[in-house]
Design an enzyme around this catalytic site. Sequence first.
Site, mmCIF file in Angstrom:
data_model
loop_
_atom_site.group_PDB
_atom_site.id
_atom_site.type_symbol
_atom_site.label_atom_id
_atom_site.label_comp_id
_atom_site.label_asym_id
_atom_site.label_seq_id
_atom_site.Cartn_x
_atom_site.Cartn_y
_atom_site.Cartn_z
ATOM 1 N N ASN A 129 15.074 -23.404 -43.515
ATOM 2 C CA ASN A 129 16.158 -22.522 -43.081
ATOM 3 C C ASN A 129 15.614 -21.100 -43.097
ATOM 4 O O ASN A 129 15.384 -20.541 -44.168
ATOM 5 C CB ASN A 129 17.339 -22.689 -44.067
ATOM 6 C CG ASN A 129 18.452 -21.693 -43.809
ATOM 7 O OD1 ASN A 129 18.460 -20.985 -42.802
ATOM 8 N ND2 ASN A 129 19.407 -21.622 -44.742
ATOM 9 N N TRP A 130 15.412 -20.551 -41.907
ATOM 10 C CA TRP A 130 14.780 -19.226 -41.822
ATOM 11 C C TRP A 130 15.775 -18.093 -42.058
ATOM 12 O O TRP A 130 15.393 -16.932 -42.072
ATOM 13 C CB TRP A 130 14.091 -19.057 -40.464
ATOM 14 C CG TRP A 130 12.920 -19.987 -40.247
ATOM 15 C CD1 TRP A 130 12.412 -20.910 -41.132
ATOM 16 C CD2 TRP A 130 12.111 -20.109 -39.064
ATOM 17 N NE1 TRP A 130 11.347 -21.577 -40.577
ATOM 18 C CE2 TRP A 130 11.127 -21.111 -39.311
ATOM 19 C CE3 TRP A 130 12.112 -19.466 -37.823
ATOM 20 C CZ2 TRP A 130 10.180 -21.474 -38.348
ATOM 21 C CZ3 TRP A 130 11.152 -19.837 -36.867
ATOM 22 C CH2 TRP A 130 10.202 -20.820 -37.138
ATOM 23 N N LYS A 131 17.051 -18.429 -42.153
ATOM 24 C CA LYS A 131 18.112 -17.435 -42.397
ATOM 25 C C LYS A 131 17.981 -16.263 -41.410
ATOM 26 O O LYS A 131 17.552 -16.463 -40.281
ATOM 27 C CB LYS A 131 18.077 -16.981 -43.862
ATOM 28 C CG LYS A 131 18.121 -18.162 -44.828
ATOM 29 C CD LYS A 131 18.406 -17.748 -46.230
ATOM 30 C CE LYS A 131 18.356 -18.953 -47.135
ATOM 31 N NZ LYS A 131 18.686 -18.631 -48.505
ATOM 32 N N HIS A 183 26.506 -24.007 -45.829
ATOM 33 C CA HIS A 183 25.513 -23.365 -46.706
ATOM 34 C C HIS A 183 26.246 -22.429 -47.670
ATOM 35 O O HIS A 183 27.264 -21.828 -47.317
ATOM 36 C CB HIS A 183 24.490 -22.585 -45.860
ATOM 37 C CG HIS A 183 23.326 -22.107 -46.668
ATOM 38 N ND1 HIS A 183 23.381 -20.963 -47.434
ATOM 39 C CD2 HIS A 183 22.090 -22.641 -46.865
ATOM 40 C CE1 HIS A 183 22.220 -20.822 -48.057
ATOM 41 N NE2 HIS A 183 21.426 -21.825 -47.729
ATOM 42 N N GLU A 189 25.698 -19.543 -48.595
ATOM 43 C CA GLU A 189 25.906 -18.167 -48.105
ATOM 44 C C GLU A 189 27.102 -18.114 -47.168
ATOM 45 O O GLU A 189 27.825 -17.115 -47.125
ATOM 46 C CB GLU A 189 24.610 -17.649 -47.451
ATOM 47 C CG GLU A 189 23.557 -17.360 -48.522
ATOM 48 C CD GLU A 189 22.113 -17.573 -48.093
ATOM 49 O OE1 GLU A 189 21.826 -17.629 -46.890
ATOM 50 O OE2 GLU A 189 21.256 -17.690 -49.001
ATOM 51 N N GLU A 192 22.422 -27.987 -53.194
ATOM 52 C CA GLU A 192 21.813 -26.683 -53.431
ATOM 53 C C GLU A 192 22.605 -25.946 -54.505
ATOM 54 O O GLU A 192 23.604 -25.274 -54.195
ATOM 55 C CB GLU A 192 21.824 -25.860 -52.149
ATOM 56 C CG GLU A 192 21.114 -26.512 -50.995
ATOM 57 C CD GLU A 192 20.607 -25.493 -49.996
ATOM 58 O OE1 GLU A 192 19.390 -25.406 -49.830
ATOM 59 O OE2 GLU A 192 21.425 -24.762 -49.425
ATOM 60 N N GLY A 227 17.109 -18.742 -53.807
ATOM 61 C CA GLY A 227 16.479 -17.428 -53.664
ATOM 62 C C GLY A 227 16.274 -16.690 -54.969
ATOM 63 O O GLY A 227 15.986 -15.497 -54.981
ATOM 64 N N SER A 271 14.926 -22.692 -54.396
ATOM 65 C CA SER A 271 13.599 -22.275 -54.871
ATOM 66 C C SER A 271 12.598 -23.431 -54.916
ATOM 67 O O SER A 271 11.775 -23.508 -55.823
ATOM 68 C CB SER A 271 13.715 -21.578 -56.231
ATOM 69 O OG SER A 271 14.540 -20.432 -56.129
ATOM 70 N N GLY A 324 14.345 -22.347 -48.196
ATOM 71 C CA GLY A 324 14.599 -21.008 -47.652
ATOM 72 C C GLY A 324 13.324 -20.175 -47.686
ATOM 73 O O GLY A 324 12.499 -20.232 -46.776
ATOM 74 N N GLY A 325 13.133 -19.436 -48.762
ATOM 75 C CA GLY A 325 12.010 -18.481 -48.860
ATOM 76 C C GLY A 325 10.659 -19.072 -48.501
ATOM 77 O O GLY A 325 9.890 -18.480 -47.727
HETATM 78 C C1 PEP Z 1 18.473 -22.128 -49.082
HETATM 79 O O1 PEP Z 1 18.987 -21.069 -48.823
HETATM 80 O O2 PEP Z 1 18.904 -23.143 -48.512
HETATM 81 C C2 PEP Z 1 17.401 -22.189 -50.067
HETATM 82 C C3 PEP Z 1 17.188 -23.307 -50.664
HETATM 83 O O3 PEP Z 1 16.716 -21.019 -50.301
HETATM 84 P P1 PEP Z 1 15.458 -20.829 -51.293
HETATM 85 O O4 PEP Z 1 14.484 -21.928 -51.001
HETATM 86 O O5 PEP Z 1 14.912 -19.474 -50.938
HETATM 87 O O6 PEP Z 1 15.992 -20.885 -52.679
#
Ligand code: PEP
Length: 249
Positions: free
Chosen positions: A9-11, A94, A96, A166, A172, A212, A233-234
């Site tokens: 997920n590149w957000k 998600h 967010e 999640e 993050g 993470s 994500g990251g």
């Molecule tokens: C996400 O936003 O779906 C996620 C898992 O982010 P991160 O890997 O950065 O924690």
Amino acid sequence: MRQYYIAGNWKMNKTKSEAVELAKSLVSALKDGKNKYMIAPSFTNLDAVAQVVKGTNIRLGAQNMSTDESGAHTGEVSVLMLKDLGVQTVILGHSERRHIYKEDDAMINTKVKLALKHGLEVILCIGELLEEREAGKAESVCEEQTRKGLSGVSAEDMKNIVIAYEPVWAIGTGKTATPEDAQAVHAFTRKILTDMYGSSVAENVIIQYGGSMKADNAQALLNQKDIDGGLIGGAALKADTFEPICKTY
Ligand code: PEP
């Protein structure tokens, strides 16, 4: 048998040229990969990335979509527009979207059913806040989000549903749920799916972990019986950090 499914997920990151460059690197890095893969760029980069991943083993995903097919919804993007660009998967619910943009379970459920109606695969995200975990409510929050998010979804349509657990406090932040804690919620979620759809359906649902996930913790997480992949994500923002997760197994 469930297959590992690693999704990025590149957000709200990457210009068009950066997105295309990353997608090209991943197409080349993952061309012999054994697992299922997906990348979800921002809406504005979907068209350009679609040209890169078309015909490869990387699915094209969107990060959200509207509750409606068309009409007076300023700023929204519809399922028809996503399909037109070649999108195959949509991430819904998600954290967010839930917590910053106040999407509730009813709204998420409307989106889930609309995406399924148009043949998209849905990654339905669930997960508790830190205070909910500390209050011993992780399972009840995940149960409610799962039951309400899937309300009215048939057993037949479950083949197009992926769940992503999640824990919000792990997204993050660099904090990961321990593999055992994550496994406990994954197993619990599969139990809820068994209650809703029976074990033959529930056993085939991919449940990803997100929060993470990185190359150095992916193996321990993916070794757990009910952890079938990752929503990243990251670490999905660079080929150097995403590729090793994709190739853990
Ligand atoms: C996400 O936003 O779906 C996620 C898992 O982010 P991160 O890997 O950065 O924690």
